[in-house]
Every structure is written in structure tokens, then in C-alpha cells.
Design a protein around this motif. Structure first.
Motif, mmCIF file in Angstrom:
data_model
loop_
_atom_site.group_PDB
_atom_site.id
_atom_site.type_symbol
_atom_site.label_atom_id
_atom_site.label_comp_id
_atom_site.label_asym_id
_atom_site.label_seq_id
_atom_site.Cartn_x
_atom_site.Cartn_y
_atom_site.Cartn_z
ATOM 1 N N VAL A 159 0.835 -1.206 0.000
ATOM 2 C CA VAL A 159 0.000 0.000 0.000
ATOM 3 C C VAL A 159 0.868 1.254 0.000
ATOM 4 O O VAL A 159 0.630 2.196 -0.772
ATOM 5 N N ALA A 160 1.899 1.266 0.847
ATOM 6 C CA ALA A 160 2.797 2.423 0.907
ATOM 7 C C ALA A 160 3.497 2.635 -0.427
ATOM 8 O O ALA A 160 3.661 3.774 -0.893
ATOM 9 N N ALA A 161 3.925 1.539 -1.065
ATOM 10 C CA ALA A 161 4.632 1.629 -2.340
ATOM 11 C C ALA A 161 3.737 2.194 -3.443
ATOM 12 O O ALA A 161 4.132 3.100 -4.184
ATOM 13 N N TYR A 162 2.529 1.656 -3.561
ATOM 14 C CA TYR A 162 1.618 2.121 -4.608
ATOM 15 C C TYR A 162 1.198 3.570 -4.391
ATOM 16 O O TYR A 162 1.182 4.379 -5.333
ATOM 17 N N LEU A 163 0.867 3.909 -3.159
ATOM 18 C CA LEU A 163 0.428 5.279 -2.887
ATOM 19 C C LEU A 163 1.556 6.282 -3.125
ATOM 20 O O LEU A 163 1.339 7.359 -3.693
#
Length: 427
Positions: free
Chosen positions: A194-198
């Protein structure tokens, strides 16, 4: 019988779980916004200074002065953050303090100065260090336990890697693979993802872009497998040599020059001399145009060696930026050599070298294979997995990240190395 749902303890437990979940949602959102925005600013600045250096080639003659400036600022203000990526890994292994926020501006400015004046360095180190340092500051706002502080750094690494390369899946795996050889913190897969995509979306929101590469179709036959195995073995050996050289050269500079700001100054002088002896300026900076060319045209056979030479001097003497993009350059140009034997598969060979050298030098074969699929298409994924794991095994217990722990010894490597740091093996 009393209804368990009315038990105050159960109610409090559910409330705490909900509260903790909301807290982590907020934290991941802040990490994505802050790190993605920092990466966007960094990529824009990096593009501008690279254009300036190419426009004014004489800037390289100020590289020694730039090196001294970087060295002095780290000597004066950054002694406790000079370990860079290794500091992040050490804090994950054994948390001791909050990573100073000055790591972010120091590595940002150090990398920009390095590239403006022609140092051969990358950008992964900068993005990862900014991500880890920024994320760790949230400890000041939320009551995190020690193990939660470790998670913050991992999320920051994932966000930084993803937003600077545009490969969120690879960034997710990289952040949980780079810490310990052979072990994965799969419980952090979802928050890291989630952190990577956002973070990548935030970076793209600011109008920044990422490099694009040709899609590689799968071609499985006996000849291709022979080439693949050969490229992977050679890539692993090159990765092993590169990692050892970087750390040996760094140690030589440290032993010979006691005053640390003088080390990059001397390194800058060496690079100017190498340019004066005829090494082309295309080996300075990131070298993205040459990486792109490796997929389409035959490059001189010595290309990967010359890039490795300039990068070892740059990083080993104390300039900032990281090694990953130079490793992509070295790997792509190494794979390009095999196009002399089979020109029809030039792009495939360049792609295999691109990810295999990185896998061997960083000990992240799974992340490297997934990066190959994100950059070059998913069709040839099986080939990417084969190549990165072979290179990973061949590179042995060496690494560009000396603070990595050996959680599971590699095949053909010493089992007695279990539990040791890569740096301990050099003593």
C-alpha cells in the motif's frame, strides 16, 4: 450466562484494534504523501542538474571541489548518518534511536551535487534514505513500540524505492527482502504494498515520469537457456567483484586519508584524470541514455567495465547517490555483449543482465525478478526468475549493503556464515 459481547474487556480490545488500524492507515498515508513528494522533487532536481552537466561539460572539472563540499558537510553535520542505507538496515535489526531527519536533506543535496558535477552514482540510495528517515520521524507523533518503529523504516524504504523507480511491486518485496538474506517478513507485505503504490501515485501526481523500456517476449529454447545461464553466472561474478571493490576502495580511502572531506576530493581528481585519459563523459551521472541504448544497439564491449570503474571511484571515495542505477547500466551493457552472438535477442540479453547484476549485488533476487516483469513485461517472467536466482547464488555472501544479515546461507556458500553480517565476513 453473560453475553461475551457485552464484556468490557472485549469491547476495549475491539476499540483498541480499530484505533490501531486507523492509526496505521493515517501513518501509511502520511508516508506516501511525504516520501512520494520528496521523490518527485528529487527526480525533477536530478533531471535539471543532469541537463546542466550535459550542456556545460566543463562542470566536471569542479568535481573535486564538489566532493570536498559534500565530505565537509557530512563530516560537520552528518557523521551519524554517513552509513546511509546501512544505517536503515541496522536500525531495523537493532533499534537504538530515531534516524536523524537531517539524513534526508544531506543525501538529497549530496546526490544533486554529485550529479551536477559528473559523479557516477545512482538515485536509489537517496530515495531509500529519504524514505526511511522521513517515515521514522512519525515516531515523534505516535506512541510506537520498538517493533513498530522497525516497520516504519521498512515502509519508508518501500515508498522511496517505488516512487523513484516506478516499480511498486518490486519495491514492496525489496523492502522486506533486503534486510536479511533468505528471510522475508511476509507479514509486512500488505502495508508495504500500500505504501509503495500510494507513494508512486503521489510522485506521478506531481508530474514526474519514469524510464520506459521495451517489452520482452518469452522465447524458451535450448540456446536461450544456455545464454541465460551464462549471463546470470557472469552477472553474479561481476556483482560479487563490484561489491568487493566498492568496499575495498572505500577502506583504502579511509586508511590512506584520515580527513574524510579530502577523500571525495581525491576521488574527483581521479575521475577527471580518467576523463582526460579518454574515458567518455557518457559514463558520468546516471547514464540513462546508454542504458536505453543497450536494448537496441550494440555497445562497445568495455562499456560495463568503464562504468564500473567510475562508479567504484565515485562511491568508494564518498560521493552520494547509491549504486543501483549504475548497476543497471553495468548489467544492461554486460548483457548487451551477448548480442554479438545472437543479435535477434539483444533486448532479452540486456534485460537479463540489467536485473541479474542488481540481484547479485543487493541479494534481492525476488525483487529483481519482479522489477524485470514490471519494466520489461510479465511474459518473460520465468526467465527473469531463473536469471536472478542464479546470479544471487553465484555472488556469494557479498553485498553493496554491508549491514545485511545472513538469515539463510546461499547454496554453495559456507553454512557457518549463518546469522553474521556481511561486513563481519570481511574481517
Amino acid at each position: 450466562m453473560e453475553n461475551s459481547n457485552s464484556n468490557p474487556k472485549n469491547t476495549n480490545s475491539k476499540f483498541q484494534t480499530l484505533s490501531l488500524g486507523i492509526q496505521w492507515i493515517i501513518v501509511i498515508g502520511w508516508i506516501a504523501v511525504l516520501v512520494g513528494s520528496a521523490s518527485a522533487l528529487f527526480l525533477v532536481a536530478l533531471e535539471k542538474v543532469s541537463q546542466l552537466r550535459e550542456l556545460y561539460s566543463w562542470l566536471v572539472y569542479f568535481l573535486p571541489l564538489a566532493g570536498f563540499t559534500i565530505g565537509w558537510f557530512y563530516f560537520r553535520y552528518g557523521k551519524n548518518v554517513s552509513k546511509g542505507n546501512n544505517l536503515l538496515i541496522e536500525e531495523i535489526h537493532s533499534p537504538s534511536s530515531i534516524i536523524p531527519i537531517r539524513m534526508a536533506p544531506l543525501v538529497f543535496l549530496g546526490t544533486i551535487i554529485t550529479h551536477l558535477f559528473g559523479g557516477s552514482a545512482g538515485r536509489e540510495g537517496t530515495a531509500v534514505q529519504m524514505g526511511g528517515a522521513i517515515a521514522h520521524q512519525l515516531v515523534r507523533l505516535f506512541p510506537f513500540k520498538i517493533k513498530d518503529q522497525q516497520i516504519l523504516i521498512i515502509l519508508g524504504i518501500s515508498a522511496g524505492f517505488s516512487s523513484v523507480f516506478g516499480t511498486p511491486l518490486a519495491a514492496t518485496i525489496f523492502s522486506i527482502e533486503v534486510i536479511r538474506l533468505g528471510n522475508y517478513r511476509w507479514n509486512l507485505l500488505f502495508p508495504s504494498l500500500v505504501a509503495a503504490y500510494l507513494a508512486n501515485w503521489v510522485c506521478l501526481f506531481w508530474g514526474t515520469g519514469h524510464s520506459h523500456y521495451p517489452k520482452i517476449p518469452i522465447d524458451l529454447n535450448g540456446t536461450i537457456i544456455v545464454f541465460l545461464v551464462t549471463i546470470a553466472i557472469v552477472s553474479g561474478l561481476v556483482a560479487r567483484s563490484f561489491s568487493s571493490l566498492v568496499h575495498n576502495v572505500s577502506q583504502w580511502f579511509s586508511d590512506l586519508i584520515g580527513y574524510s572531506p579530502l577523500r571525495p576530493l581525491v576521488g574527483g581528481i581521479i575521475i577527471i584524470l580518467l576523463i582526460g585519459f579518454g574515458i567518455s563523459p557518457v559514463y558520468l551521472g546516471l547514464g540513462l541514455p546508454t542504458i536505453q541504448s543497450a536494448f537496441h544497439i550494440q555497445l562497445p564491449i568495455e562499456t560495463f567495465l568503464l562504468k564500473a570503474l567510475l562508479t567504484v571511484v565515485t562511491i568508494g571515495s564518498g560521493f552520494k547517490g547509491g549504486e543501483v542505477t549504475p548497476l543497471f547500466f553495468i548489467g544492461a551493457s554486460l548483457g548487451n555483449i551477448f548480442g554479438y552472438f545472437d543479435p535477434t535477442h539483444l533486448s532479452l540479453f540486456a534485460a537479463l543482465g540489467f536485473i541479474s547484476v542488481f540481484a547479485g549485488a543487493s541479494n534481492t533476487p525476488l525483487a529483481s525478478a519482479i522489477m524485470g516483469m514490471e519494466l520489461f513485461g510479465w511474459e518473460a517472467g520465468i526467465l527473469f526468475f531463473m536469471a536472478t536466482w542464479i546470479a544471487y547464488i553465484v555472488s556469494g555472501h557479498t553485498s553493496i549493503y554491508q549491514s545485511q544479515l545472513i538469515g539463510k546461507p546461499k547454496l554453495l556458500s559456507r553454512s557457518s556464515d549463518f546469522g553474521k553480517k556481511i561486513s563481519d565476513l570481511r574481517k
